[in-house]
Design an enzyme around this catalytic site. Structure first.
Site, PDB file in Angstrom:
ATOM      1  N   HIS A   1      73.570  75.544 -19.775  1.00  0.00           N
ATOM      2  CA  HIS A   1      74.378  76.149 -20.826  1.00  0.00           C
ATOM      3  C   HIS A   1      74.674  75.210 -21.982  1.00  0.00           C
ATOM      4  CE1 HIS A   1      76.873  80.106 -20.844  1.00  0.00           C
ATOM      5  NE2 HIS A   1      76.283  79.887 -22.012  1.00  0.00           N
TER       6      HIS A   1
ATOM      7  N   ASP B   1      80.316  84.459 -18.021  1.00  0.00           N
ATOM      8  CA  ASP B   1      80.156  83.226 -17.261  1.00  0.00           C
ATOM      9  C   ASP B   1      81.234  83.165 -16.183  1.00  0.00           C
ATOM     10  OD1 ASP B   1      79.720  80.513 -16.465  1.00  0.00           O
ATOM     11  OD2 ASP B   1      79.172  79.952 -18.494  1.00  0.00           O
TER      12      ASP B   1
ATOM     13  N   HIS C   1      82.371  80.276 -15.526  1.00  0.00           N
ATOM     14  CA  HIS C   1      83.091  79.088 -15.978  1.00  0.00           C
ATOM     15  C   HIS C   1      83.466  79.214 -17.451  1.00  0.00           C
ATOM     16  CE1 HIS C   1      80.222  78.002 -12.757  1.00  0.00           C
ATOM     17  NE2 HIS C   1      81.256  77.358 -12.270  1.00  0.00           N
TER      18      HIS C   1
ATOM     19  N   ASP D   1      83.431  76.491 -19.629  1.00  0.00           N
ATOM     20  CA  ASP D   1      82.676  75.522 -20.434  1.00  0.00           C
ATOM     21  C   ASP D   1      83.502  75.048 -21.619  1.00  0.00           C
ATOM     22  OD1 ASP D   1      80.666  75.979 -18.638  1.00  0.00           O
ATOM     23  OD2 ASP D   1      79.489  77.270 -19.952  1.00  0.00           O
TER      24      ASP D   1
ATOM     25  N   HIS E   1      77.129  70.697 -20.107  1.00  0.00           N
ATOM     26  CA  HIS E   1      77.117  72.164 -20.052  1.00  0.00           C
ATOM     27  C   HIS E   1      78.519  72.719 -19.836  1.00  0.00           C
ATOM     28  CE1 HIS E   1      76.381  72.747 -15.387  1.00  0.00           C
ATOM     29  NE2 HIS E   1      77.382  71.946 -15.642  1.00  0.00           N
TER      30      HIS E   1
ATOM     31  N   ASP F   1      75.409  83.574 -18.815  1.00  0.00           N
ATOM     32  CA  ASP F   1      75.112  82.624 -17.745  1.00  0.00           C
ATOM     33  C   ASP F   1      74.902  83.420 -16.462  1.00  0.00           C
ATOM     34  OD1 ASP F   1      75.305  80.688 -15.627  1.00  0.00           O
ATOM     35  OD2 ASP F   1      76.381  79.346 -16.978  1.00  0.00           O
TER      36      ASP F   1
ATOM     37  N   ASP G   1      75.182  82.628 -13.543  1.00  0.00           N
ATOM     38  CA  ASP G   1      76.157  82.404 -12.474  1.00  0.00           C
ATOM     39  C   ASP G   1      77.380  83.309 -12.617  1.00  0.00           C
ATOM     40  OD1 ASP G   1      78.079  81.218 -14.188  1.00  0.00           O
ATOM     41  OD2 ASP G   1      77.528  79.173 -13.648  1.00  0.00           O
TER      42      ASP G   1
ATOM     43  N   GLU H   1      70.791  79.161 -17.239  1.00  0.00           N
ATOM     44  CA  GLU H   1      71.076  78.739 -15.865  1.00  0.00           C
ATOM     45  C   GLU H   1      70.293  79.505 -14.801  1.00  0.00           C
ATOM     46  OE1 GLU H   1      72.658  76.055 -15.248  1.00  0.00           O
ATOM     47  OE2 GLU H   1      74.126  75.688 -16.842  1.00  0.00           O
TER      48      GLU H   1
END
Length: 303
Positions: free
Chosen positions: A99, A126, A128, A130, A143, A230, A232, A275
């Protein structure tokens, strides 16, 4: 529509190798064929980006911003390509990589929309945030710092990548699917004023209601929307091919619905998918999902 596929095989930003092969995996999953079947013209950046494999690159002297020089150089090249595509009114579709490539994508878009006077919004899907900086990061993996820097927080070399200053107003950033934040980045996200819809919000309100709120957010805040997806954000039980899996993620159906509804908004002019790590994947399933998500943004419907 003209869709330009920009493959960015960069995995300096994370701790696990393999996402540099993500663009190839997505390509082999039939991305070009799928987009062309929807009636779009596809252009591929065949010259690519010259990136040294991570194991041969210099991590640099700052443990809080590993591979800083290499990431800045690669993302500056990406920004130049994204700006050129965006300036023509065509659709840049950027494939990662980790990312950290968002630094380049958003710099290119920011440069383009500054010239046209359009207000850029970002849908960040995402697990996360970030939104760490070198001061709050526990890993030093860039990332996890890319969105903070793009919004004007963090190391000067990241904030000022490609051109000086922030690339997107944090008040025009909307997160969906968040479920793993560090304490420092959570505090900074509150201070910056980003909008966040967590997995708990989805459970509490229902996903259809969240999508309604997301669409209203962009209609009232922005002129054009970039989607940074992303893989994930999806639950690892269905998308195992990603470097930082977090249980309890979005379902495949929810992700497809979100992309389809964002497409209907008529404001999405760019997208990046990051990712995908084929080393961790099963039968290239995660890459195939990435193709399906891109297709929904580009107009595919079930009926």
């Amino acid at each position: 529509m003209n869709v330009h596929i920009l493959e960015m095989p960069l995995d300096y930003g994370g701790r696990r190798h393999g996402s540099d092969m993500g663009p190839s995996a997505i390509r082999l999953a039939g991305l070009r064929e799928k987009i062309e079947s929807l009636g779009h013209n596809v252009f591929v950046n065949k010259k690519g980006f010259n990136i040294v494999a991570q194991e041969y690159a210099d991590a640099g002297s700052n443990p809080k911003a590993k591979y800083l020089d290499a990431i800045v150089d690669a993302c500056t090249d990406l920004a130049r390509e994204v700006e050129a595509v965006s300036d023509t009114g065509d659709f840049p579709l950027v494939l990662g990589g980790d990312h950290s490539i968002a630094l380049g994508t958003l710099a290119g878009l920011g440069a383009s929309y500054k010239k046209s006077g359009k207000k850029l919004g970002v849908l960040y899907v995402d697990a996360h945030g970030d939104f760490n900086t070198a001061e709050t990061s526990s890993t030093g993996n860039i990332h996890g710092e890319c969105m903070a820097a793009s919004a004007g927080y963090g190391l000067e070399r990241l904030v000022n990548l490609y051109y000086e200053g922030r690339k997107v107003d944090p008040k025009n950033i909307c997160y969906v699917g968040i479920r793993d934040l560090d304490p420092g980045e959570k505090k900074l996200m509150h201070e910056a004023g980003v909008t966040v819809f967590t997995i708990s919000d989805i459970d509490r309100m229902g996903f259809s209601e969240i999508i309604k709120k997301v669409k209203v957010f962009f209609k009232t805040h922005c002129d054009t929307v970039h989607i940074s997806f992303d893989m994930d954000s999806l639950d690892p039980s269905i998308a195992p091919g990603t470097g930082v899996p977090v249980p309890g993620g979005l379902s495949y159906r929810e992700a497809l619905l979100l992309m389809e509804d964002m497409s209907s908004l008529g404001m999405v002019r760019s997208m990046e998918i990051v990712e995908v790590n084929p080393i961790l994947d099963v039968r290239n399933d995660t890459a195939a999902m990435a193709v399906a998500l891109a297709a929904r943004i580009l107009g595919e419907k079930l009926f």
